[in-house]
Every structure is written in C-alpha cells, then in structure tokens.
Design an enzyme around this catalytic site. Sequence first.
Site, PDB file in Angstrom:
ATOM      1  N   ARG A  59     -13.703 -17.928  27.211  1.00  0.00           N
ATOM      2  CA  ARG A  59     -12.441 -17.182  27.254  1.00  0.00           C
ATOM      3  C   ARG A  59     -12.219 -16.667  28.665  1.00  0.00           C
ATOM      4  NH1 ARG A  59     -12.474 -12.879  22.306  1.00  0.00           N
ATOM      5  NH2 ARG A  59     -11.506 -11.599  23.894  1.00  0.00           N
ATOM      6  N   ARG A  70      -7.504   0.632  18.613  1.00  0.00           N
ATOM      7  CA  ARG A  70      -8.175   0.721  19.911  1.00  0.00           C
ATOM      8  C   ARG A  70      -7.698   1.925  20.706  1.00  0.00           C
ATOM      9  NH1 ARG A  70      -9.430  -5.217  20.356  1.00  0.00           N
ATOM     10  NH2 ARG A  70     -10.587  -5.586  22.262  1.00  0.00           N
ATOM     11  N   LYS A 108     -18.467  -7.593  17.032  1.00  0.00           N
ATOM     12  CA  LYS A 108     -17.582  -7.277  15.893  1.00  0.00           C
ATOM     13  C   LYS A 108     -17.151  -8.546  15.159  1.00  0.00           C
ATOM     14  CE  LYS A 108     -14.547  -5.168  18.497  1.00  0.00           C
ATOM     15  NZ  LYS A 108     -15.201  -5.394  19.817  1.00  0.00           N
ATOM     16  N   ARG A 114     -12.513  -4.651  30.912  1.00  0.00           N
ATOM     17  CA  ARG A 114     -12.277  -4.384  29.487  1.00  0.00           C
ATOM     18  C   ARG A 114     -13.210  -3.281  28.979  1.00  0.00           C
ATOM     19  NH1 ARG A 114     -13.298  -9.362  26.516  1.00  0.00           N
ATOM     20  NH2 ARG A 114     -12.051  -8.555  24.829  1.00  0.00           N
ATOM     21  N   ARG A 147     -20.566 -15.888  26.230  1.00  0.00           N
ATOM     22  CA  ARG A 147     -19.802 -16.201  25.002  1.00  0.00           C
ATOM     23  C   ARG A 147     -18.977 -17.471  25.206  1.00  0.00           C
ATOM     24  NH1 ARG A 147     -16.016 -11.924  21.894  1.00  0.00           N
ATOM     25  NH2 ARG A 147     -15.052 -11.672  23.929  1.00  0.00           N
TER      26      ARG A 147
END
Length: 216
Positions: free
Chosen positions: A160, A88, A13, A171, A127
Amino acid sequence: MRLILLGPPNAGKGTQAKKMVNELNIPQISTGDIFRKNIKEGTPLGVKAKNYLDEGLLVPDELVVEIVNDRLDQDDCGGGFLLDGFPRTVVQAQALDNYLEQNNLNLDIVLNIHVEKDVLIERAVGRRVCKNCGATYHVEFQPSKKEKVCDVCGGEIVQRDDDKKETAEKRIQVYLDETQPLIEYYQSKELLATIDGQQEIAKVTDDIMKKVKEIS
Ligand code: ADP
Ligand code: AMP
C-alpha cells in the site's frame, strides 16, 4: 454483538477482524476498505477521499460519518457489527453514539489493540495486500505461499502506498493526535478492554475472544 476494534495503523485490526467475524457471524465494517474500494472504482466518494489516503491524513468527519451511518442501516448489521478503523476521532465517536441512541442500540465492547511504535513501522513496511481481494500479508510475519501471489484468489500482492515508511510514521502521529483520545473516551464509558497486540496473531485472537466471551 456490536464491537469496535481500536488501535494505531498496522496494529493488526484487519487481521483480527477477519478471524472474529467468522466466529461471531457479524459483518466487518472497515472504513479504510470502503475508501480504497471507492478509489479503485473512481466513485465520487473515492475522488473526495483519495488525497487524504495518499497523504496519510484522516478523511473529514462528515464524510466518514455519513458512509458509516448508511452502512449500519443495511440489513446485515441487524445482528451486530464489528467496526474496524472507525471511529478515529472524538467527533466520530460522538456521531456513533448518536446513531446508536437514535436506534436504541448500545455498544458491547471496544477492544484496544496495543502495539509500540517501532513494531508498527516494522509491520507497515512489510505489509502486503492483494490488489484484487484485499487479503493482508506480511513479508516476514505472514507471508503468502507463493511470492507476490495471493493465497486466496491468485491476485497480485502489492505494498500500500500509505505503508511507505514516511507515510506510516505520519499516520502514527495522526493516530496519537486524533485517535488516541478515544482510549479515555471509551474507558470512561467502561467499555474498553486493552489487548497486547505484540504477541503471535493466534494468541492475540485468543485474548480478544476471551474478552468477548466474558461479556457475552
Ligand atoms: P491494521 O488493520 O490495524 O492496520 P493489519 O491487520 O493490516 O493492521 O496488520 C498490519 C501488518 O502486520 C500486516 O502485514 C499483518 O500481516 C501484520 N500483523 C498483524 N498482526 C500481527 C501480529 N500479531 N504479529 C505479527 N504481524 C502481524
Ligand atoms: P486503514 O485501512 O484503516 O488503515 O485506513 C486507511 C486510510 O483511510 C486512513 O489513513 C485514512 O486516510 C482513511 N480512513 C479510514 N478510516 C477513517 C476514519 N474513520 N476517519 C478518517 N479517515 C479514515
């Protein structure tokens, strides 16, 4: 134009949002970025949100809705906006509907980026983000030119905490429980367009922009 980018964590996203806002000339509103900035600055909002982010849980709806409503009230949203990571939950989606109705506005499209779970985990563990400017990389799929150094600002590139495998898996489960129902929510409003997020970044952008142009 008022758009939502929907999809599980690590679907791409943020990567797509950065490209879209350049083309569409509207601001990207990423609730995750807002929380991370506040946590970094140690603001009262950051203090309230920190544990939720660390644990891979959703920040309570009241808090999220308040910051998004305040953000949407700002002048730069007058010509439209791109929501990335909000809503969300169904409660958040209903709150957004209320905000839009009160301001005589409507949504143009909800782009649902579809990516399978094993690919999401692969994207999460690889990531990397710039500590300074937030630019996003992937060790394999989107590497920085120089290892651990941001191409944009020269800042340090780190992982992260919530991208560690265990938290990333949690998540995804939170997404399935809380966020996935929004697919039906927006389908029933005839706003949903689903995009195959497992293609090359540029191809995903092309598919998104095609959908956006169809409704412009
Ligand atoms: P989100 O904002 O949905 O959490 P990101 O845009 O941060 O996801 O992307 C998650 C990770 O996957 C990043 O490391 C990014 O570089 C990588 N990525 C994004 N889109 C693609 C793609 N189409 N193919 C391969 N890797 C991608
Ligand atoms: P993101 O950067 O979108 O992956 O979001 C990172 C984290 O911020 C999430 O795991 C949540 O803890 C929090 N967060 C971001 N957006 C929301 C939202 N709309 N509702 C609740 N929590 C959120």
